[in-house]
Design a protein around this motif. Structure first.
Motif, PDB file in Angstrom:
ATOM      1  N   LEU A  21      40.665 -50.939  -0.662  1.00 49.47           N
ATOM      2  CA  LEU A  21      41.665 -51.943  -0.311  1.00 49.47           C
ATOM      3  C   LEU A  21      42.978 -51.213  -0.051  1.00 49.47           C
ATOM      4  O   LEU A  21      43.509 -50.546  -0.940  1.00 49.47           O
ATOM      5  N   ASP A  22      43.488 -51.344   1.144  1.00 46.90           N
ATOM      6  CA  ASP A  22      44.786 -50.752   1.479  1.00 46.90           C
ATOM      7  C   ASP A  22      45.880 -51.796   1.200  1.00 46.90           C
ATOM      8  O   ASP A  22      45.592 -52.874   0.660  1.00 46.90           O
ATOM      9  N   ILE A  23      47.113 -51.487   1.557  1.00 48.16           N
ATOM     10  CA  ILE A  23      48.265 -52.287   1.109  1.00 48.16           C
ATOM     11  C   ILE A  23      48.219 -53.799   1.369  1.00 48.16           C
ATOM     12  O   ILE A  23      48.933 -54.538   0.716  1.00 48.16           O
ATOM     13  N   ASN A  36      46.365 -43.541  -5.397  1.00 52.17           N
ATOM     14  CA  ASN A  36      47.824 -43.585  -5.511  1.00 52.17           C
ATOM     15  C   ASN A  36      48.460 -42.982  -4.265  1.00 52.17           C
ATOM     16  O   ASN A  36      48.242 -41.826  -3.936  1.00 52.17           O
ATOM     17  N   ASP A  37      49.280 -43.799  -3.602  1.00 47.96           N
ATOM     18  CA  ASP A  37      49.851 -43.364  -2.314  1.00 47.96           C
ATOM     19  C   ASP A  37      51.373 -43.294  -2.378  1.00 47.96           C
ATOM     20  O   ASP A  37      51.998 -43.787  -3.323  1.00 47.96           O
ATOM     21  N   MET A  38      51.962 -42.692  -1.354  1.00 46.28           N
ATOM     22  CA  MET A  38      53.417 -42.680  -1.105  1.00 46.28           C
ATOM     23  C   MET A  38      54.188 -42.032  -2.249  1.00 46.28           C
ATOM     24  O   MET A  38      55.336 -42.357  -2.518  1.00 46.28           O
ATOM     25  N   GLY A  81      45.425 -36.722   2.915  1.00 45.04           N
ATOM     26  CA  GLY A  81      46.470 -37.468   3.602  1.00 45.04           C
ATOM     27  C   GLY A  81      46.151 -37.762   5.067  1.00 45.04           C
ATOM     28  O   GLY A  81      44.999 -37.722   5.491  1.00 45.04           O
ATOM     29  N   ASP A  82      47.214 -38.038   5.799  1.00 44.31           N
ATOM     30  CA  ASP A  82      47.064 -38.586   7.152  1.00 44.31           C
ATOM     31  C   ASP A  82      46.731 -37.527   8.197  1.00 44.31           C
ATOM     32  O   ASP A  82      47.606 -37.078   8.941  1.00 44.31           O
ATOM     33  N   ASN A  83      45.474 -37.187   8.286  1.00 42.50           N
ATOM     34  CA  ASN A  83      45.057 -36.278   9.363  1.00 42.50           C
ATOM     35  C   ASN A  83      44.880 -37.077  10.656  1.00 42.50           C
ATOM     36  O   ASN A  83      45.169 -38.268  10.713  1.00 42.50           O
TER      37      ASN A  83
HETATM   38  O1  MIG Z   1      53.051 -45.303   5.516  1.00 45.79           O
HETATM   39  O2  MIG Z   1      48.947 -47.734   3.081  1.00 45.79           O
HETATM   40  O3  MIG Z   1      48.285 -41.826   3.645  1.00 45.79           O
HETATM   41  O4  MIG Z   1      46.039 -43.465   3.791  1.00 45.79           O
HETATM   42  O5  MIG Z   1      46.378 -46.046   4.843  1.00 45.79           O
HETATM   43  C1  MIG Z   1      51.661 -45.280   5.497  1.00 45.79           C
HETATM   44  C2  MIG Z   1      48.926 -47.375   4.421  1.00 45.79           C
HETATM   45  C3  MIG Z   1      51.166 -45.622   4.136  1.00 45.79           C
HETATM   46  C4  MIG Z   1      49.703 -43.713   4.013  1.00 45.79           C
HETATM   47  C5  MIG Z   1      48.381 -43.218   3.513  1.00 45.79           C
HETATM   48  C6  MIG Z   1      47.281 -43.916   4.264  1.00 45.79           C
HETATM   49  C7  MIG Z   1      47.395 -45.407   4.095  1.00 45.79           C
HETATM   50  C8  MIG Z   1      48.770 -45.868   4.595  1.00 45.79           C
HETATM   51  N1  MIG Z   1      49.817 -45.158   3.871  1.00 45.79           N
END
Ligand code: MIG
Length: 659
Positions: free
Chosen positions: A195-197, A305-307, A419-421
């Protein structure tokens, strides 16, 4: 042997777990350390390995790397910093081999024969740090010694070795159900959906958007009953909003990072204006970590855990600066080229701005410290916060946890994804190369966004990427909103994808066993060939890896190939997979071979006189029969099989049996 040197009074990072006495006089440091700069002579027979998942190749020679956790989503060849800061490396040349760990959370630059081809220069932007100097008879021994210094790596539940599907853009229950149904309909193995944001209410941590998920708990359960787990994202920034408990409590208890005036620091990320929990503070860590209970109580068993670099999209300071630039130029008669760029830059430079980081303060259990002194510890401590508290909340069962930003020490609490490749062929190779440096630094549960996060992934690229990812502990297909949909069922030859995932599940008994032994013994799961073989060719190979103790892989990472040249440092047994099973086995002599693998085929090589466990096809980790396995490889040999229940927290040598 480990020697420890200390300069000044360094900030406690908790990276290490052993107590090593400080040595006043370390011969090598006396020679190379001047003014917080270390200088080593190198030549074209020098090898520098490590630095975690940093950019470029396995041998770090020829470029410069900066340890400064950065939210930079464009990983081109020229980038010097990615999300992590992992300051362990090994230097090997004709005369010597040693490891070094610089334990400091400040910016550290490693210029590895870049500015001057014969110098490896390390600059530490501080007067306070620890340096560990590690010796041993070879690289593997040095890595082992280092890993015993930093403590045992994180262990996920065994189901986390299954295949996971993710995408930023799954909006609601219907979207998630569609993914689940499609995987089932197409009979493709699946253990996790991420589940993303968008599952949150206005991107607020520890909330559920009830319109999109009207009965979240029930939904989690329903999917779980099928042995598939939903894995929600948690972001570092906490939305500023009256009445939102996490915000209210954080302010009241003083658990957010502060600005110069001692007020909670305000930045902006997905929720709009946010405060950042002060993860450098032990009470704040405990507080935030306990918040995961909200989701655990709803049946959730894993998180990402992101950001947490932390990423900051903008601040009021940046906005003001932008407007004042615009004002400055508004009434100019002739706006020149440089003026325009100056104005434009005030818009573009707003995210992750140094000036903003400069104005953040932390409360290190009583000591107020500027962010720059601890920048690289932020993501680490977010995940530590989660890891420590989740263990209290779930003392019996392991939980899945991984992070974007990291620092050595965090490896005890969670894994990472890189991360964002991009959906670039070069990023398959980057991912292959990142794995070894990460293992050296203790990060074991690792993987990259499979198929690429940004950009559009073609069918052949996905096929080749998936073949490599068959061996990454974290095997997660993830992509960004707005890109081509890349779930495996979106392509034409779904059968071929299913077959590769089938092989993954058949190899989980091996992958898990090697993972667990590597963690228990402080060894590497992914190794460069040069760590085991010292012939001239092996030492230069950057696109083949050893997986555990038995397998060598030589993935295809370029388009339009139906095979590749593979180097065998010794006799090995080729195993070629197609249609979910072995289609060819052949003992090959040491040396170069051209191995043909059509798009839907891939090969592994089993090292001489070794064998691996090979299970039956399963569509979910729970279906794997770990007792009834067959073997691939050589006969008349044994295998050390780690076989526990895959879920409880007890880890022990006693689960290793010779079969
Ligand atoms: O600014 O949550 O690296 O995996 O899908 C982007 C949205 C924020 C960065 C993560 C990425 C994720 C995305 N996030």
């Amino acid at each position: 042997m480990i020697l420890k040197y200390r300069k000044g009074s360094p900030i406690k990072t908790d990276s290490t777990v052993l107590n090593i006495e400080i040595s006043e006089n370390i011969d090598i440091l006396n020679k190379v350390l001047r003014d917080n700069t270390l200088t080593f002579e190198v030549n074209n027979n020098s090898f520098v390995y490590g630095l975690g998942g940093s950019n470029r190749g396995i041998n770090k020679m020829g470029y410069t790397y900066t340890s400064y956790c950065s939210d930079d989503p464009v990983h081109t060849e020229d980038k010097t910093s990615l999300y992590a800061a992992q300051n362990f490396f090994v230097l090997k040349d004709e005369e010597k081999v040693f490891g070094m760990f610089i334990d400091s959370p400040v910016k550290i630059t490693y210029d590895v024969g870049f500015t001057e081809i014969d110098k490896f220069t390390i600059n530490i932007e501080s007067d306070d740090y620890d340096i560990y100097y590690i010796t041993g008879k070879n690289i593997n021994e040095i890595v082992k010694e280092f890993r015993s210094l930093i403590g045992r790596s994180y262990i996920p539940p065994r189901w986390a070795f299954g295949y996971g599907q993710s995408r930023w853009g799954y909006f609601n229950e219907t979207d998630i159900r569609k993914v689940f149904d499609n995987y089932r309909k197409n009979n493709i193995g699946l253990d996790m959906i991420y589940l993303d944001i968008d599952y949150m209410e206005e991107f607020k941590d520890f909330t559920i958007n009830e319109e999109r998920f009207p009965n979240f708990e029930k939904f989690v359960k329903e999917i779980q009953d099928e042995n598939v787990r939903l894995i929600p994202i948690i972001d570092a920034g906490v939305k500023i909003e009256k009445g939102y408990d996490v915000y209210e409590e954080g302010v009241e208890k003083g658990y957010f990072c502060k600005d110069v005036d001692g007020k909670p620091f305000v930045g902006a990320v997905w929720p709009g204006l946010v405060h950042f929990p002060d993860f450098l503070n032990s009470k704040a860590r405990e507080w935030f970590g306990q918040k995961y209970k909200f989701l655990i109580d709803k049946g959730i068993e894993g998180f990402w855990n992101d950001m947490n670099e932390p990423a900051i999209f903008f601040t009021e300071r940046g906005i003001k600066k932008m407007f004042s630039k615009v004002e400055e130029y508004r009434n100019r008669e002739n706006i020149g080229v440089y003026d325009l760029w100056d104005m434009k830059n005030s818009f573009m430079d707003m995210d992750n701005a140094q000036e903003d980081y400069d104005s953040i303060y932390h409360d290190l259990d009583g000591e107020i410290i500027n962010h720059n002194k601890v920048h690289n510890l932020y993501g680490y401590n977010m995940t530590r916060s989660a890891g420590e508290e989740i263990e209290k909340l779930s003392p019996e069962k392991r939980m899945l946890l991984f992070s974007r930003s990291s620092f050595i020490g965090m490896h005890r609490y969670g894994g990472i994804w890189t991360g964002d490749n991009h959906s670039w062929w070069s990023h398959i190779l980057l991912s292959i190369q990142q794995m070894t440096g990460l293992n050296m630094c203790g990060f074991m549960y690792i993987g990259s966004d499979l198929g690429g996060f940004s950009g559009n992934c073609s069918e052949d690229m996905m096929m080749r990427w998936l073949q490599f990812a068959t061996f990454t502990p974290l095997m997660r297909n993830h992509s960004a909103i707005g890109t081509r949909e890349q779930e495996l069922y979106q392509y034409k030859n779904i059968d071929d994808f299913r077959n590769i995932v089938d092989i993954r599940y058949r190899l989980i008994p091996y992958i898990y066993s090697e993972y667990m032994k590597a963690v228990l013994n402080n060894e590497m799961y992914f190794k460069p060939l040069s760590f085991e073989y010292d012939d001239a060719i092996s030492t230069r190979i950057e696109d083949q890896l050893l997986i555990g103790n038995e397998i060598m892989i030589a993935p295809i990472y370029r388009p339009n190939q139906n095979g590749r040249v593979v180097y065998l440092p010794e006799e090995m047994k080729l195993i070629k997979f197609k249609d979910g099973d072995v289609i060819k086995e052949e003992i090959l002599e040491k040396g170069h071979h051209y191995i043909t693998t059509e798009l839907n085929e891939f090969a592994i090589f089993i090292r001489k006189d070794k064998k691996i466990p090979y299970g039956k096809i399963a569509k979910n980790e729970s279906e794997i029969d770990y007792e009834n396995i067959s073997f691939l490889g050589y006969e008349n040999t044994s295998y050390l099989y780690y076989n526990d229940n895959g879920i409880t927290r007890e880890i022990s040598e006693k689960y290793i049996i010779s079969i």
